[in-house]
Scaffold this active site. Sequence first.
Site, PDB file in Angstrom:
ATOM      1  N   ARG A 127       0.843  -1.213   0.000  1.00 27.56           N
ATOM      2  CA  ARG A 127       0.000   0.000   0.000  1.00 27.56           C
ATOM      3  C   ARG A 127       0.877   1.262   0.000  1.00 27.56           C
ATOM      4  O   ARG A 127       0.477   2.324  -0.464  1.00 27.56           O
ATOM      5  CB  ARG A 127      -0.973  -0.001   1.184  1.00 27.56           C
ATOM      6  CG  ARG A 127      -1.738   1.309   1.338  1.00 27.56           C
ATOM      7  CD  ARG A 127      -3.059   1.173   2.112  1.00 27.56           C
ATOM      8  NE  ARG A 127      -2.963   0.386   3.316  1.00 27.56           N
ATOM      9  CZ  ARG A 127      -2.418   0.800   4.468  1.00 27.56           C
ATOM     10  NH1 ARG A 127      -1.883   2.012   4.560  1.00 27.56           N
ATOM     11  NH2 ARG A 127      -2.395   0.004   5.517  1.00 27.56           N
ATOM     12  N   TYR A 152     -12.637  17.629 -16.952  1.00 31.85           N
ATOM     13  CA  TYR A 152     -13.261  16.312 -16.878  1.00 31.85           C
ATOM     14  C   TYR A 152     -14.367  16.343 -15.797  1.00 31.85           C
ATOM     15  O   TYR A 152     -14.156  16.901 -14.705  1.00 31.85           O
ATOM     16  CB  TYR A 152     -12.196  15.260 -16.560  1.00 31.85           C
ATOM     17  CG  TYR A 152     -12.791  13.917 -16.250  1.00 31.85           C
ATOM     18  CD1 TYR A 152     -13.599  13.272 -17.174  1.00 31.85           C
ATOM     19  CD2 TYR A 152     -12.583  13.315 -15.017  1.00 31.85           C
ATOM     20  CE1 TYR A 152     -14.186  12.055 -16.882  1.00 31.85           C
ATOM     21  CE2 TYR A 152     -13.150  12.090 -14.721  1.00 31.85           C
ATOM     22  CZ  TYR A 152     -13.957  11.471 -15.657  1.00 31.85           C
ATOM     23  OH  TYR A 152     -14.538  10.275 -15.368  1.00 31.85           O
ATOM     24  N   LYS A 178      -5.374   6.829 -20.160  1.00 30.99           N
ATOM     25  CA  LYS A 178      -5.578   7.274 -21.552  1.00 30.99           C
ATOM     26  C   LYS A 178      -4.325   6.951 -22.375  1.00 30.99           C
ATOM     27  O   LYS A 178      -3.965   5.804 -22.488  1.00 30.99           O
ATOM     28  CB  LYS A 178      -5.931   8.760 -21.572  1.00 30.99           C
ATOM     29  CG  LYS A 178      -6.872   9.205 -20.449  1.00 30.99           C
ATOM     30  CD  LYS A 178      -8.242   8.589 -20.536  1.00 30.99           C
ATOM     31  CE  LYS A 178      -9.143   9.186 -19.482  1.00 30.99           C
ATOM     32  NZ  LYS A 178     -10.179   8.308 -18.990  1.00 30.99           N
ATOM     33  N   ASP A 218      -3.611  19.387 -15.553  1.00 30.40           N
ATOM     34  CA  ASP A 218      -4.008  18.043 -15.989  1.00 30.40           C
ATOM     35  C   ASP A 218      -3.608  17.947 -17.459  1.00 30.40           C
ATOM     36  O   ASP A 218      -4.209  18.580 -18.332  1.00 30.40           O
ATOM     37  CB  ASP A 218      -5.524  17.865 -15.793  1.00 30.40           C
ATOM     38  CG  ASP A 218      -5.977  16.441 -16.133  1.00 30.40           C
ATOM     39  OD1 ASP A 218      -5.309  15.784 -16.953  1.00 30.40           O
ATOM     40  OD2 ASP A 218      -7.007  16.011 -15.587  1.00 30.40           O
TER      41      ASP A 218
HETATM   42  N1  PLP Z   1      -8.440  13.912 -16.325  1.00 26.80           N
HETATM   43  C1  PLP Z   1      -8.961  13.875 -17.572  1.00 26.80           C
HETATM   44  C2  PLP Z   1      -8.640  14.985 -18.527  1.00 26.80           C
HETATM   45  C3  PLP Z   1      -9.790  12.826 -17.956  1.00 26.80           C
HETATM   46  O1  PLP Z   1     -10.299  12.818 -19.195  1.00 26.80           O
HETATM   47  C4  PLP Z   1     -10.086  11.806 -17.012  1.00 26.80           C
HETATM   48  C5  PLP Z   1     -10.989  10.691 -17.378  1.00 26.80           C
HETATM   49  O2  PLP Z   1     -11.595  10.672 -18.425  1.00 26.80           O
HETATM   50  C6  PLP Z   1      -9.541  11.886 -15.728  1.00 26.80           C
HETATM   51  C7  PLP Z   1      -8.710  12.937 -15.421  1.00 26.80           C
HETATM   52  C8  PLP Z   1      -9.822  10.830 -14.707  1.00 26.80           C
HETATM   53  O3  PLP Z   1      -9.050   9.720 -14.965  1.00 26.80           O
HETATM   54  P1  PLP Z   1      -9.484   8.210 -14.563  1.00 26.80           P
HETATM   55  O4  PLP Z   1     -10.647   7.846 -15.413  1.00 26.80           O
HETATM   56  O5  PLP Z   1      -8.240   7.429 -14.844  1.00 26.80           O
HETATM   57  O6  PLP Z   1      -9.824   8.235 -13.115  1.00 26.80           O
END
Ligand code: PLP
Length: 412
Positions: A62, A115, A212, A187
């Site tokens: 962990r 997101y 992704k 991000d």
């Molecule tokens: N940030 C972006 C730009 C995303 O498109 C996503 C998910 O689609 C996330 C964060 C969250 O990631 P996760 O689905 O791996 O939790």
Amino acid sequence: MFLGNFRLETPLSYPADLFSTLAVRGGAAPDPATGAVLAPIYQSTTYHQEAVGVHKGFTYSRAANPTVSALEAALGALEDTPPAVCFATGMAAIATLFLAILKAGDHVVVSDVVYGGTVRLFQQVFDAFQVTASFVDTSDSATVAQAIQSNTRLVFIETPANPTLKLTDIAAIANIAHDAGVKLAVDNTFLTPVLQRPLDLGADITLLSTTKYIEGHNSTVGGSIATRDEALLERLRLVRKTLGCIQSPQEAWLTLRGLKTLPLRLQQHCSSAQTVATWLEQHPKVARVHYPGLASFPQLPLAKKQQALHGGIIAFELKGGADAGIRLMNTVRLCILAENLGAAETLITHPVSMTHADVPKEIRERTGISDGLVRLSVGLESPADIIADLDNALSQIELTKEQQETEACLAK
Ligand code: PLP
């Protein structure tokens, strides 16, 4: 640049070599115990301690796991930072970042297009802990400056933003945040450090959903955070260990494998997306295409300034609005109607009912996430086949007389 047991002789020529050597070899060295070229999957919960307090850096999975550490070293090499911190999901990375930095009474400035999970985190989870967020148009630097309050601790931007691809000027916002004594987190999921370098543009923290492009094969979920701030890295590891949201060794290994082909895959994603976006833009049933590689993209100069290439995601709207968009998504055959992006398969998504369903309607309407918006993650199939599929689906959409009249009025 640390590359395991050897160093690059020549400096990287970004973006020409697109970080290929670092993606394949960064942070890696053959396993000292066996000579295995790839990091093994250490599927072990716990680790032998030679004496009380004497161990090889691993005590319990962990807190840390050697396969996860191999991924962290590789991502750190790519980001040009100390090893990154990896998480079970991108959302776990985002939540841990906020928990590591914020306390009750603090405030965050967040891009108004992000997101949907990031919006949900503030509006349905952190609201109970007196942590507040202002969702503002971070593409406008003056708006960000105005939104920063005395209790603001973090500016959190997503660029290009999911799903409309609106861009934020990272260097400009870094200056504004730093003048106010606030950290900037980016991000960078849509472009990855191969195509956009937030830390080199002045950001303090960069975050990825490795789900992704990094893993890239629709096989895992995961997240990572990179920063050059050692104290913050230590705090992130502490919060991760406490919450229990570390990446698993199996997922870390698959992500490491995906990472090796990231620059190659991205080149193809970008080139195919450019082809598909250009084709869509001239189609008579398409009202609007958002793609930073198109001459019509409203923030083209910024795209050219901070992005090496423009990624594999396209957003578009059809003449005939929401009904036509939904019909298209229900009719495609090669493109898969599914949530996710950045994978080998072309995925088509309806943000309003899928990824951004929890974003309040008034925010969606203000920020251009219309009911008819279609998000296309262009995959690695032949672009000709993707276009043929879209063409076939578009040919089956008949505009009603009323819609044709509306379109004719709008065209005037
Ligand atoms: N940030 C972006 C730009 C995303 O498109 C996503 C998910 O689609 C996330 C964060 C969250 O990631 P996760 O689905 O791996 O939790």
